[in-house]
Design an enzyme around this catalytic site. Structure first.
Site, PDB file in Angstrom:
ATOM      1  N   SER A   1       0.812  -1.226   0.000  1.00 14.35           N
ATOM      2  CA  SER A   1       0.000   0.000   0.000  1.00 14.35           C
ATOM      3  C   SER A   1       0.839   1.267   0.000  1.00 14.35           C
ATOM      4  O   SER A   1       0.325   2.357  -0.219  1.00 14.35           O
ATOM      5  CB  SER A   1      -0.934   0.021   1.211  1.00 14.35           C
TER       6      SER A   1
ATOM      7  N   TYR B   1      13.493  -6.285  16.019  1.00 15.19           N
ATOM      8  CA  TYR B   1      13.351  -6.177  14.565  1.00 15.19           C
ATOM      9  C   TYR B   1      14.522  -6.880  13.869  1.00 15.19           C
ATOM     10  O   TYR B   1      14.339  -7.672  12.936  1.00 15.19           O
ATOM     11  CB  TYR B   1      13.296  -4.697  14.188  1.00 15.19           C
TER      12      TYR B   1
ATOM     13  N   ILE C   1      15.938   3.480   4.043  1.00 16.74           N
ATOM     14  CA  ILE C   1      15.138   3.894   2.895  1.00 16.74           C
ATOM     15  C   ILE C   1      14.095   4.892   3.399  1.00 16.74           C
ATOM     16  O   ILE C   1      13.426   4.638   4.425  1.00 16.74           O
ATOM     17  CB  ILE C   1      14.442   2.680   2.241  1.00 16.74           C
TER      18      ILE C   1
END
Ligand SMILES: NC(=O)c1ccc[n+]([C@@H]2O[C@H](COP(=O)([O-])OP(=O)(O)OC[C@H]3O[C@@H](n4cnc5c(N)ncnc54)[C@H](O)[C@@H]3O)[C@@H](O)[C@H]2O)c1
Length: 251
Positions: free
Chosen positions: A14, A156, A189
């Protein structure tokens, strides 16, 4: 790097890297199936429109990659809509920074459910079809965090280290069926996740300076390596994880 006639699946499409990969794979000739949480309907439909603007077909589905029943149902539906699954890009992921000492169990589990179990379950669900065709390409979006880990990202980083290991083992288990499995380890990013993680202009400047290429990444920087792993040019490459980070990390 021609993907004409192929169908590529992209999770977490998305926004951010997933959106860029859906469009980038379409620009190289693939038809695209995209997936995201129901709460992300607006972004998902926007990605669908951008993919269709390239002239390729696009199917969109709500899917929580942490849910096995949803995956089973949605991949069956995908197969009946598209007739084929040639490429799977496991991109969906979450990151809520926290020290390990301060991390609660629920957040730990959520990261493993989405970032690691999601990859495992999605691979399991497409492999029978890829095996029946004796070909397939799986590309897992891991992270340079999975190579080393840094403060506030222990949970993570652990999920992404596991993705790198899953990539190696799946590759060895399915190679004889003509299927390759590779991973991409993005650096920093500039997506919602990337910006949240960095937090301040000062940190953006610092990490831009650290990078050999003197800048941070954009979602489109991940397209080239993904298309390479998806295409015939990488026929003899499997089980590998490549850093796409502008030269922040070198191992
Ligand atoms: N941005 C970075 O700096 C960076 C660096 C290394 C790796 N990555 C990885 O790249 C991938 C994409 O990250 P991004 O930067 O575009 O992040 P993002 O937060 O912009 O996008 C992540 C996408 O995944 C979706 N998602 C989250 N949980 C989901 C679930 N349970 N089921 C389905 N979809 C779900 C989100 O809705 C969103 O569309 C992630 O796997 C991330 O870990 C990002």
């Amino acid at each position: 790097m021609n993907l004409n006639g192929k169908v590529a699946l992209v999770t977490g499409a998305s926004r951010g890297i997933g959106e860029a990969l859906a469009i980038g794979l379409a620009e190289h000739g693939a038809d695209i199936a995209i997936y995201d949480l129901e709460s992300e309907e607006k972004g998902l439909l926007n990605t669908k429109k951008l993919v269709e603007n390239t002239g390729q077909r696009c199917w969109s589905y709500f899917l929580d990659v942490a849910s096995k029943p949803q995956i089973t149902e949605t991949i069956n539906k995908t197969l009946s809509d598209t007739d084929s699954i040639d490429i799977l890009v496991n991109n969906a992921g979450i990151l809520t920074p926290s020290s390990l000492e301060g991390l609660d169990e629920k957040t730990w589990d959520a990261h493993f459910d989405v970032n690691t179990k999601g990859v495992f379950l999605m691979c399991q669900s497409v492999l029978p079809h890829m095996r029946s065709k004796k070909s397939g390409r799986i590309i897992n979006i891991a992270s340079i965090a999975g190579r080393q880990g840094s403060p506030t990202q222990g949970h993570y980083a652990s999920t992404k280290a596991a993705v790198i290991t899953l990539t190696r083992v799946f590759a060895q288990e399915v190679g004889e069926a003509g299927i390759t499995v590779n991973a991409i380890c993005p650096g920093i990013i500039l997506t919602e996740m990337g910006k949240n993680n960095l937090g301040s202009e000062k940190e953006i400047k610092h990490w831009s300076n650290v990078a050999a290429l003197k800048r941070l990444g954009y979602p489109k920087d991940i397209i080239g390596p993904t298309v390479f792993f998806a295409s015939d040019l990488s026929d003899f490459v499997t089980g590998q994880s490549i850093n796409v980070c502008g030269g922040i990390y070198f191992h």
